[in-house]
Design a protein around this motif. Structure first.
Motif, mmCIF file in Angstrom:
data_model
loop_
_atom_site.group_PDB
_atom_site.id
_atom_site.type_symbol
_atom_site.label_atom_id
_atom_site.label_comp_id
_atom_site.label_asym_id
_atom_site.label_seq_id
_atom_site.Cartn_x
_atom_site.Cartn_y
_atom_site.Cartn_z
ATOM 1 N N UNK A 1 -27.473 14.170 -10.717
ATOM 2 C CA UNK A 1 -26.788 13.887 -11.979
ATOM 3 C C UNK A 1 -26.836 12.403 -12.345
ATOM 4 N N UNK A 2 -26.627 11.512 -11.368
ATOM 5 C CA UNK A 2 -26.496 10.083 -11.650
ATOM 6 C C UNK A 2 -27.834 9.378 -11.822
ATOM 7 N N UNK A 3 -28.893 9.944 -11.296
ATOM 8 C CA UNK A 3 -30.220 9.363 -11.500
ATOM 9 C C UNK A 3 -30.334 7.945 -10.960
ATOM 10 N N UNK A 4 -30.833 7.031 -11.791
ATOM 11 C CA UNK A 4 -31.053 5.640 -11.367
ATOM 12 C C UNK A 4 -29.754 4.912 -11.084
ATOM 13 N N UNK A 5 -28.625 5.393 -11.625
ATOM 14 C CA UNK A 5 -27.333 4.727 -11.404
ATOM 15 C C UNK A 5 -26.618 5.237 -10.154
ATOM 16 N N UNK A 6 -27.277 6.096 -9.396
ATOM 17 C CA UNK A 6 -26.655 6.663 -8.196
ATOM 18 C C UNK A 6 -26.479 5.615 -7.106
ATOM 19 N N UNK A 7 -25.276 5.570 -6.510
ATOM 20 C CA UNK A 7 -24.975 4.714 -5.365
ATOM 21 C C UNK A 7 -24.436 5.621 -4.265
ATOM 22 N N UNK B 1 -5.722 3.220 -11.630
ATOM 23 C CA UNK B 1 -5.992 3.496 -10.215
ATOM 24 C C UNK B 1 -7.397 4.031 -9.997
ATOM 25 N N UNK B 2 -8.303 3.676 -10.914
ATOM 26 C CA UNK B 2 -9.716 4.038 -10.772
ATOM 27 C C UNK B 2 -10.504 2.735 -10.695
ATOM 28 N N UNK B 3 -11.276 2.553 -9.620
ATOM 29 C CA UNK B 3 -11.923 1.282 -9.350
ATOM 30 C C UNK B 3 -13.427 1.450 -9.189
ATOM 31 N N UNK B 4 -14.117 0.303 -9.268
ATOM 32 C CA UNK B 4 -15.529 0.217 -8.949
ATOM 33 C C UNK B 4 -15.694 -0.737 -7.785
ATOM 34 N N UNK C 1 -18.716 3.889 -8.235
ATOM 35 C CA UNK C 1 -17.721 4.176 -9.274
ATOM 36 C C UNK C 1 -17.837 5.638 -9.668
ATOM 37 N N UNK C 2 -16.745 6.329 -9.943
ATOM 38 C CA UNK C 2 -15.351 5.875 -9.893
ATOM 39 C C UNK C 2 -14.730 6.169 -8.526
ATOM 40 N N UNK C 3 -13.915 5.231 -8.054
ATOM 41 C CA UNK C 3 -13.159 5.415 -6.819
ATOM 42 C C UNK C 3 -11.682 5.531 -7.192
ATOM 43 N N UNK C 4 -11.095 6.692 -6.916
ATOM 44 C CA UNK C 4 -9.665 6.903 -7.167
ATOM 45 C C UNK C 4 -8.910 6.464 -5.922
ATOM 46 N N UNK C 5 -7.953 5.545 -6.072
ATOM 47 C CA UNK C 5 -7.230 5.025 -4.904
ATOM 48 C C UNK C 5 -5.846 4.551 -5.302
ATOM 49 N N UNK C 6 -4.872 4.775 -4.408
ATOM 50 C CA UNK C 6 -3.530 4.225 -4.612
ATOM 51 C C UNK C 6 -2.848 4.060 -3.253
ATOM 52 N N UNK C 7 -1.890 3.135 -3.204
ATOM 53 C CA UNK C 7 -1.167 2.805 -1.982
ATOM 54 C C UNK C 7 0.225 3.403 -2.036
ATOM 55 N N UNK C 8 0.626 4.091 -0.978
ATOM 56 C CA UNK C 8 1.956 4.694 -0.893
ATOM 57 C C UNK C 8 2.417 4.686 0.553
ATOM 58 N N UNK C 9 3.546 4.002 0.819
ATOM 59 C CA UNK C 9 4.122 3.937 2.162
ATOM 60 C C UNK C 9 3.105 3.470 3.212
ATOM 61 N N UNK C 10 2.420 2.345 2.882
ATOM 62 C CA UNK C 10 1.446 1.743 3.791
ATOM 63 C C UNK C 10 0.265 2.664 4.112
ATOM 64 N N UNK D 1 -19.441 12.784 -10.761
ATOM 65 C CA UNK D 1 -19.646 12.593 -12.199
ATOM 66 C C UNK D 1 -20.969 13.248 -12.556
ATOM 67 N N UNK D 2 -20.922 14.252 -13.405
ATOM 68 C CA UNK D 2 -22.104 15.054 -13.709
ATOM 69 C C UNK D 2 -22.893 14.472 -14.879
ATOM 70 N N UNK D 3 -23.169 13.169 -14.802
ATOM 71 C CA UNK D 3 -23.981 12.491 -15.820
ATOM 72 C C UNK D 3 -24.327 11.101 -15.273
ATOM 73 N N UNK D 4 -25.105 10.342 -16.010
ATOM 74 C CA UNK D 4 -25.436 8.991 -15.567
ATOM 75 C C UNK D 4 -24.204 8.104 -15.629
ATOM 76 N N UNK D 5 -24.162 7.078 -14.773
ATOM 77 C CA UNK D 5 -22.989 6.206 -14.668
ATOM 78 C C UNK D 5 -23.173 4.888 -15.414
ATOM 79 N N UNK D 6 -24.290 4.718 -16.053
ATOM 80 C CA UNK D 6 -24.552 3.471 -16.779
ATOM 81 C C UNK D 6 -24.960 3.776 -18.217
ATOM 82 N N UNK D 7 -24.075 3.412 -19.178
ATOM 83 C CA UNK D 7 -22.755 2.780 -18.992
ATOM 84 C C UNK D 7 -21.723 3.800 -18.499
ATOM 85 N N UNK D 8 -20.564 3.288 -18.059
ATOM 86 C CA UNK D 8 -19.518 4.182 -17.562
ATOM 87 C C UNK D 8 -19.043 5.130 -18.656
ATOM 88 N N UNK D 9 -19.059 6.432 -18.390
ATOM 89 C CA UNK D 9 -18.524 7.367 -19.388
ATOM 90 C C UNK D 9 -17.006 7.256 -19.449
#
Length: 495
Positions: free
Chosen positions: A37-43, A82-85, A94-103, A112-120
Motif C-alpha cells: 500500500x505505501x509503495x516508495x513511502x514505506x518505512x 497523540x499521533x507521531x512521526x 508514521x503514524x505512530x499512536x502513543x500516549x503515557x499513562x502511569x509510567x 495505512x492503505x495508501x501512500x504516506x507522502x504526503x500524509x493523508x
C-alpha cells in the motif's frame, strides 16, 4: 483496519535508556500489506531498541533531552492528537499512536492503505481509531485490580495469548481483554506445548467431531461412436473438530468398500502432519491397474478451530450413475425430442431430488407442448424457454424412464435475439440435476469407529456423505457435428 505492531514500554527515568520494552508484537502479514500500500513511502517496523530511543526522543522523555529542536519543539509542531512521526534509519515511521499513562507508554503503528507522502488526513485512516481502542483496552486490562509488580508481570505474561484471541493477525475483534481472559483456560499457558500463531484461542465445551464427504459427479454423454463419453468424480472432505486443549491430535480414516473406486489426485489441508506416500502418488494420469492404492486413507492432523476442508480428491468410477440418450430433431417452428434415462443398478435409488432441464435458447416463446412421459411429470417454463422433467425421489423398478414430445415455438422477439448459437444442432443438450444423501459414487466413507482422538473427554463423532451432480450434460445425438469445448463454455455461460 489492522495494526502493524504494538508496544508496551515502562518509563524508567535515571536508567541508561530511560525505559524498557515490556511487551511487543509484530504482525508480518500486515507488514506485507503495508509494503504494498505505501509503495516508495514505506518505512519498515524497526527493532525494539531503535524504536524505544526514537519514541522517547519524540515524547521528550530522555533525561538529557533539554535542548530546543526545531523539528520537534517549535510552535508549528504542537501535537494534539497523540499521533507521531518517528525519524528512524533515514525515513519517517508514521503514524505512530502513543500516549503515557502511569509510567507506561502504550504505542502501536496502524496500517495505512495508501501512500504516506504526503500524509493523508488522520480522519481517513480507520486503523488509527482502532489502534486507540486496542491500546485503551490493554490499559484497562493492566490497570484492573493491579496492586503490585507481580500482578503486572502476570498480566504481561498473559498478553500474548489474549491478543491471539482479541487481535488475531493485527485485526481487533474485541477491545475488552477481560472477555478474552474469561474464555481462555489459562491452565494451558503453563503447559509444555506452545500455542501456534495460526490458532486464535482454544475451544471450551462439549467435544465433538463432524466429518462430511461430498462428491460431485461430472459427465459428458454424446451417444456417438466417434466421441467417447466422459465422467469423473471430485470429492471434498469437510471437518469440524470441537476439542479442548492447545494442540489436540486427531486421526481420520477414509475407507472404500471392496469394489470401491480408488481415490486419486489427493490434496490435503496444511494441518495434516504426515501422510502415506502411496496416497500422494495415486494420480488419475496413470492408467488404472490392480496396484492402485485403495486405502484406508489415514490423515493424522492437529485441527484448527473453524470448519476446514481436510482433503480434495478425484476418482475414475467405472460408469456414470445415470446413462442418458437425448435426440432433438428440428422442423421449422417445431422440435421433436426423445429422452431416455437409465439409473445404473449399483447406484442408490433414493434421491433427495432429481430433475432433467432441457433449454431452448435462441428461439421464440414456447406456445405448445405435446408429450408422453413414462415416469415423473413435465413442467413448461415459457418465460425461460425450457422444459423441466421432474423425476422425483426414485426411478421405477425397471430403472429406466422415457420422454418424447413435440415443442412448438412462436415468433422470435428481435429484442431478445441472441448471436450465440446455443441449443441448436450440436450445442443442444439436456442437463441433469440430482442429489443423493448418505451415498458416494466411489463408496468412500468415514468410519466413526476408526476416528482416533487424543484429547480430554470422549467426543461425539458424526459422519455424513452425499452425491451431487455437477456439469452433468447429455448432448444431442442427432447433431451433425461433435460438440466442441468452445461450445461447452458458451453453454455454461448461458445456463
Amino acid at each position: 483496519m489492522a495494526q502493524r505492531a504494538v508496544w508496551l514500554i515502562s518509563r524508567e527515568p535515571g536508567t541508561p535508556f530511560c525505559g524498557t520494552v515490556r511487551f511487543s508484537r509484530r504482525y508480518p502479514t500486515v507488514e506485507k500489506r503495508a509494503k504494498v500500500f505505501n509503495g516508495a513511502s514505506y518505512v519498515p517496523i524497526p527493532e525494539d531498541g531503535p524504536f524505544l530511543k526514537a519514541l522517547l526522543f519524540e515524547l521528550r522523555l530522555l533525561d538529557d533531552d533539554e535542548d530546543f529542536i526545531e523539528s520537534r519543539d517549535s510552535c508549528s509542531h504542537i501535537n494534539k492528537t497523540s499521533v507521531y512521526g518517528l525519524l528512524i534509519g533515514g525515513g519517517e515511521l508514521w503514524p505512530v499512536v502513543a500516549f503515557l499513562k502511569n509510567n507506561m507508554i502504550y504505542a502501536c503503528v496502524p496500517l495505512v492503505e495508501q501512500t504516506l507522502s504526503p500524509h493523508p488526513p488522520l480522519i481517513s485512516i480507520s486503523g488509527i481509531s482502532q489502534g486507540f481502542e486496542l491500546l485503551f483496552g490493554v490499559q484497562d486490562f493492566l490497570s484492573l485490580s493491579q496492586k503490585n509488580d507481580t500482578e503486572l508481570n502476570t498480566k504481561l505474561n498473559q498478553l500474548p495469548d489474549l491478543l491471539l484471541q482479541a487481535c488475531p493477525f493485527g485485526t481487533l475483534l474485541d477491545a475488552n481483554l477481560q472477555n478474552s481472559l474469561d474464555s481462555i483456560n489459562f491452565a494451558s499457558v503453563t503447559h509444555s506445548q506452545k500455542q501456534p500463531a495460526w490458532k486464535v484461542g482454544t475451544y471450551k465445551g462439549k467435544p465433538q467431531v463432524s466429518i462430511s464427504i461430498t462428491e460431485k459427479v461430472k459427465s459428458m454423454q454424446y451417444d456417438k461412436q466417434d466421441i467417447a463419453d466422459t465422467w469423473q468424480v471430485v470429492g471434498t472432505v469437510t471437518c469440524k473438530c470441537d476439542l479442548e486443549g492447545i494442540m489436540p491430535n486427531v486421526t481420520i480414516s477414509l475407507s472404500l468398500p471392496t469394489n470401491g473406486s480408488p481415490l486419486q489426485d489427493i490434496l490435503v489441508h496444511p494441518c495434516v502432519t504426515s501422510l502415506d506416500s502411496a496416497i500422494l502418488t495415486s494420480s488419475s494420469i496413470d492408467a488404472m491397474d490392480d496396484s492402485a492404492f485403495s486405502g484406508p486413507y489415514k490423515f493424522p492432523l492437529t485441527p484448527p478451530l473453524e470448519s476446514f476442508n481436510l482433503c480434495y480428491y478425484t476418482s475414475q468410477v467405472p460408469v456414470p450413475p445415470i446413462l442418458g440418450f437425448y435426440q432433438m430433431k428440428e422442423e421449422e417452428i417445431q422440435v421433436k425430442i426423445t429422452v431416455n434415462l437409465k439409473l445404473h443398478e449399483s447406484v442408490k435409488n433414493n434421491f433427495e431430488f432429481c430433475e432433467a432441464h432441457i433449454p431452448f435458447y435462441n428461439r421464440g416463446p414456447i406456445t405448445h407442448v405435446e408429450y408422453k412421459v413414462s415416469f415423473g411429470q413435465l413442467e413448461v417454463f415459457r418465460e425461460k424457454s425450457s422444459l423441466v422433467w421432474i423425476i422425483g425421489q426414485k426411478f421405477p423398478k425397471s430403472m429406466e424412464i422415457n420422454l418424447s414430445g413435440t415443442v412448438t415455438f412462436g415468433a422470435k422477439s428481435h429484442e431478445k435475439q441472441s448471436f450465440d448459437e446455443i441449443c441448436i444442432g450440436g450445442t443442444a443438450y439436456l442437463k441433469l440435476h440430482f442429489r443423493i444423501l448418505d451415498y458416494t459414487l466411489t463408496g468412500c466413507y468415514a468410519d466413526q469407529h476408526s476416528v482416533q482422538v487424543f484429547a480430554s473427554g470422549k467426543p461425539k463423532i458424526s459422519t455424513h456423505r452425499k452425491l451431487i451432480s455437477s456439469d452433468y450434460y447429455i448432448w444431442n445425438s442427432k447433431a451433425p457435428a461433435p460438440v466442441t469445448y468452445g461450445s461447452l463454455l458458451l453453454v455454461r455461460c448461458h445456463n
